[in-house]
Design a protein around this motif. Structure first.
Motif, PDB file in Angstrom:
ATOM      1  N   HIS A  44       0.817  -1.209   0.000  1.00 23.37           N
ATOM      2  CA  HIS A  44       0.000   0.000   0.000  1.00 23.37           C
ATOM      3  C   HIS A  44       0.853   1.262   0.000  1.00 23.37           C
ATOM      4  N   GLN A  45       2.154   1.116   0.206  1.00 21.02           N
ATOM      5  CA  GLN A  45       3.027   2.274   0.370  1.00 21.02           C
ATOM      6  C   GLN A  45       3.681   2.746  -0.933  1.00 21.02           C
ATOM      7  N   PHE A  46       3.374   2.077  -2.044  1.00 22.35           N
ATOM      8  CA  PHE A  46       3.952   2.492  -3.322  1.00 22.35           C
ATOM      9  C   PHE A  46       3.002   2.085  -4.443  1.00 22.35           C
ATOM     10  N   ARG A  47       3.154   2.740  -5.585  1.00 19.83           N
ATOM     11  CA  ARG A  47       2.340   2.396  -6.747  1.00 19.83           C
ATOM     12  C   ARG A  47       2.917   1.144  -7.414  1.00 19.83           C
ATOM     13  N   THR A  48       2.073   0.443  -8.117  1.00 20.50           N
ATOM     14  CA  THR A  48       2.526  -0.786  -8.756  1.00 20.50           C
ATOM     15  C   THR A  48       2.014  -0.889 -10.191  1.00 20.50           C
ATOM     16  N   ILE A  49       2.742  -1.679 -10.973  1.00 14.09           N
ATOM     17  CA  ILE A  49       2.339  -2.074 -12.318  1.00 14.09           C
ATOM     18  C   ILE A  49       2.449  -3.589 -12.363  1.00 14.09           C
ATOM     19  N   HIS A  50       1.393  -4.262 -12.776  1.00 15.08           N
ATOM     20  CA  HIS A  50       1.324  -5.720 -12.721  1.00 15.08           C
ATOM     21  C   HIS A  50       1.505  -6.277 -14.124  1.00 15.08           C
ATOM     22  N   VAL A  51       2.445  -7.203 -14.300  1.00 19.72           N
ATOM     23  CA  VAL A  51       2.762  -7.738 -15.627  1.00 19.72           C
ATOM     24  C   VAL A  51       2.579  -9.257 -15.622  1.00 19.72           C
ATOM     25  N   CYS A  60       9.385  -7.280 -20.668  1.00 21.32           N
ATOM     26  CA  CYS A  60       8.523  -6.110 -20.496  1.00 21.32           C
ATOM     27  C   CYS A  60       8.735  -5.476 -19.126  1.00 21.32           C
ATOM     28  N   SER A  61       8.824  -6.304 -18.095  1.00 23.61           N
ATOM     29  CA  SER A  61       9.008  -5.769 -16.742  1.00 23.61           C
ATOM     30  C   SER A  61      10.328  -5.018 -16.618  1.00 23.61           C
ATOM     31  N   HIS A  62      11.400  -5.611 -17.113  1.00 22.79           N
ATOM     32  CA  HIS A  62      12.714  -4.969 -17.014  1.00 22.79           C
ATOM     33  C   HIS A  62      12.761  -3.687 -17.835  1.00 22.79           C
ATOM     34  N   THR A  63      12.189  -3.701 -19.028  1.00 21.83           N
ATOM     35  CA  THR A  63      12.245  -2.496 -19.862  1.00 21.83           C
ATOM     36  C   THR A  63      11.426  -1.373 -19.256  1.00 21.83           C
ATOM     37  N   LEU A  64      10.244  -1.680 -18.743  1.00 22.50           N
ATOM     38  CA  LEU A  64       9.451  -0.648 -18.077  1.00 22.50           C
ATOM     39  C   LEU A  64      10.195  -0.080 -16.872  1.00 22.50           C
ATOM     40  N   ALA A  65      10.839  -0.965 -16.129  1.00 22.93           N
ATOM     41  CA  ALA A  65      11.621  -0.491 -14.980  1.00 22.93           C
ATOM     42  C   ALA A  65      12.742   0.427 -15.426  1.00 22.93           C
ATOM     43  N   ALA A  66      13.428   0.069 -16.515  1.00 21.96           N
ATOM     44  CA  ALA A  66      14.526   0.895 -17.024  1.00 21.96           C
ATOM     45  C   ALA A  66      14.026   2.260 -17.476  1.00 21.96           C
ATOM     46  N   SER A  80      10.891 -13.303 -11.611  1.00 20.85           N
ATOM     47  CA  SER A  80      11.328 -14.667 -11.311  1.00 20.85           C
ATOM     48  C   SER A  80      11.392 -15.467 -12.611  1.00 20.85           C
ATOM     49  N   PRO A  81      12.181 -16.566 -12.610  1.00 23.03           N
ATOM     50  CA  PRO A  81      13.097 -16.995 -11.554  1.00 23.03           C
ATOM     51  C   PRO A  81      14.404 -16.225 -11.652  1.00 23.03           C
ATOM     52  N   HIS A  82      15.329 -16.498 -10.762  1.00 23.57           N
ATOM     53  CA  HIS A  82      16.654 -15.903 -10.885  1.00 23.57           C
ATOM     54  C   HIS A  82      17.545 -16.853 -11.679  1.00 23.57           C
ATOM     55  N   LEU A  83      18.639 -16.332 -12.191  1.00 20.57           N
ATOM     56  CA  LEU A  83      19.565 -17.143 -12.970  1.00 20.57           C
ATOM     57  C   LEU A  83      20.821 -17.510 -12.186  1.00 20.57           C
ATOM     58  N   ILE A  84      21.412 -16.553 -11.504  1.00 18.96           N
ATOM     59  CA  ILE A  84      22.658 -16.808 -10.772  1.00 18.96           C
ATOM     60  C   ILE A  84      22.476 -16.608  -9.267  1.00 18.96           C
ATOM     61  N   ILE A 142       5.763  -5.422 -10.881  1.00 10.65           N
ATOM     62  CA  ILE A 142       5.560  -6.724 -10.256  1.00 10.65           C
ATOM     63  C   ILE A 142       5.206  -7.747 -11.333  1.00 10.65           C
ATOM     64  N   GLU A 143       6.098  -8.714 -11.550  1.00 13.62           N
ATOM     65  CA  GLU A 143       5.847  -9.763 -12.528  1.00 13.62           C
ATOM     66  C   GLU A 143       5.081 -10.904 -11.870  1.00 13.62           C
ATOM     67  N   VAL A 144       4.018 -11.342 -12.519  1.00 16.88           N
ATOM     68  CA  VAL A 144       3.255 -12.488 -12.031  1.00 16.88           C
ATOM     69  C   VAL A 144       4.158 -13.724 -12.034  1.00 16.88           C
TER      70      VAL A 144
END
Length: 434
Positions: A44-51, A60-66, A80-84, A142-144
């Motif tokens: 509730h303390q920040f705005r979000t975009i759900h992908v 899409c999530s990374h590019t929007l963040a950039a 998710s997931p992580h690679l390293i 936020i990526e689903v």
């Protein structure tokens, strides 16, 4: 516990889907709501975009963040997931969550969450939301994780929802048809909240239209009125130049052919964010697209590892993703194509293999996860599709075997699973450190 002990504790106490598969999947949001309430409803303390969507969520999530980061926002990114490194999942302005924060979170809250027996993803989502609040982000992408309707990220009330596309994946959880999968993914459409649909089919479009109507949510189909007018690829580098209707020319750092559709979706999302009052200068859009990897740390999307011979890895792993990859592989200017491939056992193995070129030389391998399909089993199935090659116990062995015979004008591709790419990148990182 130190950081490595803390991460091992998380892996051991909360089963991770990428390691063990369906046994780690928990349907429902009861644990998520309990964790959220206990932690003070941090989202509730920040705005979000759900992908959400089947393919392209990460890009899409990374590019929007950039882009938003380049526009001056303090941006959280949950993927998710992580690679390293586990911490790749949770970033603020491209910086991974500090190790000490992860250690302190587990130490402080384990007495509460242990009796809940949360899944790894439920616990990780709670950690991410609390960290973003503590870090003072302005907005979080936020990526689903899986599906949408019952995904534990679906407690947020986003400023914008995005569904990239629908393809057959995770059918054991989401349904056997495109319409059924679309119904699950449409669960992220929120009341009176705009939603961008990147691609649709005759089976999925009515699902999105019906859900959006019920939620009184404005729905925009990006493919109906493309913002991308024309695309030119640099012959030597593969870099994509986009001519757009709203933002002039944009140069995209991500080089996969599938990024063209992703770009149109992202630009539609940016246009809607502008309508919602976000301040995003055109220069920030251009910077975000051209520097997405350095700004966010994105890896594994048609990533060029070496140039001589040309070596590429990509995390595409389902029918939709592999279809796009094979089309691009067939355009590579190489004398011989070497494919290092492994898959996990809950994917459409035969469907993927049927798409691969029989003219390539194959190196069948397996990732270092419990879900990995044994290399020999994969090779046996591949023979029925006229795909032939040797088997290797590890990705590193397969990669080195391919390198030992590849000529300078050949090309190597490593993929079939996110975890194959993860093992490759870990191996390359270890080599670099020696």
């Amino acid at each position: 516990m130190n950081y490595q002990e803390t991460i091992q504790y998380l892996y051991d106490s909360a089963p991770m889907f990428q390691q063990v598969g369906s046994s780690a999947y928990k349907e429902g949001l009861s644990n998520t709501h309990a964790l959220d309430a206990y932690l003070g409803h941090p989202h509730h303390q920040f705005r979000t975009i759900h992908v959400g969507g089947t393919n392209g969520k990460g890009s899409c999530s990374h590019t929007l963040a950039a882009v938003l980061q380049s526009a001056g926002y303090r941006v959280g990114l949950y993927t998710s997931p992580h690679l390293i490194d586990f911490r790749e999942r949770i970033k603020v302005n491209g910086e991974m969550i500090p190790e000490q924060y992860v250690i302190d979170f587990v130490a402080t809250h384990r007495n509460f969450f242990e009796p809940l027996f949360p899944s790894f993803f439920e616990l990780t989502t709670a950690l991410a939301f609390r960290y973003f609040a503590d870090a003072g982000v302005d907005v979080a992408i936020i990526e689903v994780g899986l599906g949408g309707r019952l995904d534990c990220t679906n407690i947020i009330a986003p400023a914008l929802s995005i569904i990239t596309n629908i393809s057959l994946d995770h059918t054991q959880f989401l349904g056997k048809t495109l319409a059924a999968i679309a119904q699950e993914k449409a669960g992220i459409i929120k009341p009176q909240t705009p939603v961008i649909i990147g691609e649709s089919h005759t089976e999925t479009r009515p699902v999105f239209e019906k859900t959006a109507l019920a939620q009184k949510a404005p729905v925009f189909f990006a493919e109906d009125k493309p913002i991308v007018k024309q695309v030119v690829r640099e012959a030597q580098t593969g870099v994509l130049h986009y001519d757009t209707t709203l933002f002039g020319e944009i140069v995209g750092e991500l080089r996969g052919n599938y990024q063209i559709k992703n770009t149109n979706t992202i630009l539609w999302a940016i246009a809607q964010l502008l309508e919602a009052g976000f301040s995003i200068p055109t220069e920030a859009i251009r910077k975000g697209f051209s520097e997405v990897c350095s700004l966010t740390g994105l890896m594994g999307r048609w990533q060029i590892i070496e140039h001589h011979p040309l070596t590429i890895c990509d995390t595409g792993h389902n029918i939709g993703g592999i279809t796009e990859l094979v089309q691009q592989l067939q355009t590579l200017p190489c004398e011989r194509l070497h494919i290092i491939i492994g898959m996990v056992n809950d994917k459409d193995i035969r469907g993927v293999l049927s798409l691969l070129p029989p003219t390539a030389t194959y190196y069948f391998t397996q990732a270092s996860v419990a879900r990995a399909l044994p290399a020999r089993e994969l090779a046996e199935i591949a023979q029925s599709y006229h795909l032939y090659g040797k088997t290797y116990n590890t990705v590193a062995e397969a990669y080195e075997a391919a390198l030992s015979v590849a000529e300078e004008k050949d090309a190597l591709f490593i993929g079939g699973s996110t975890f194959i790419v993860a093992d490759l990148l870990k191996f390359k990182e270890e080599e670099r450190r020696k």
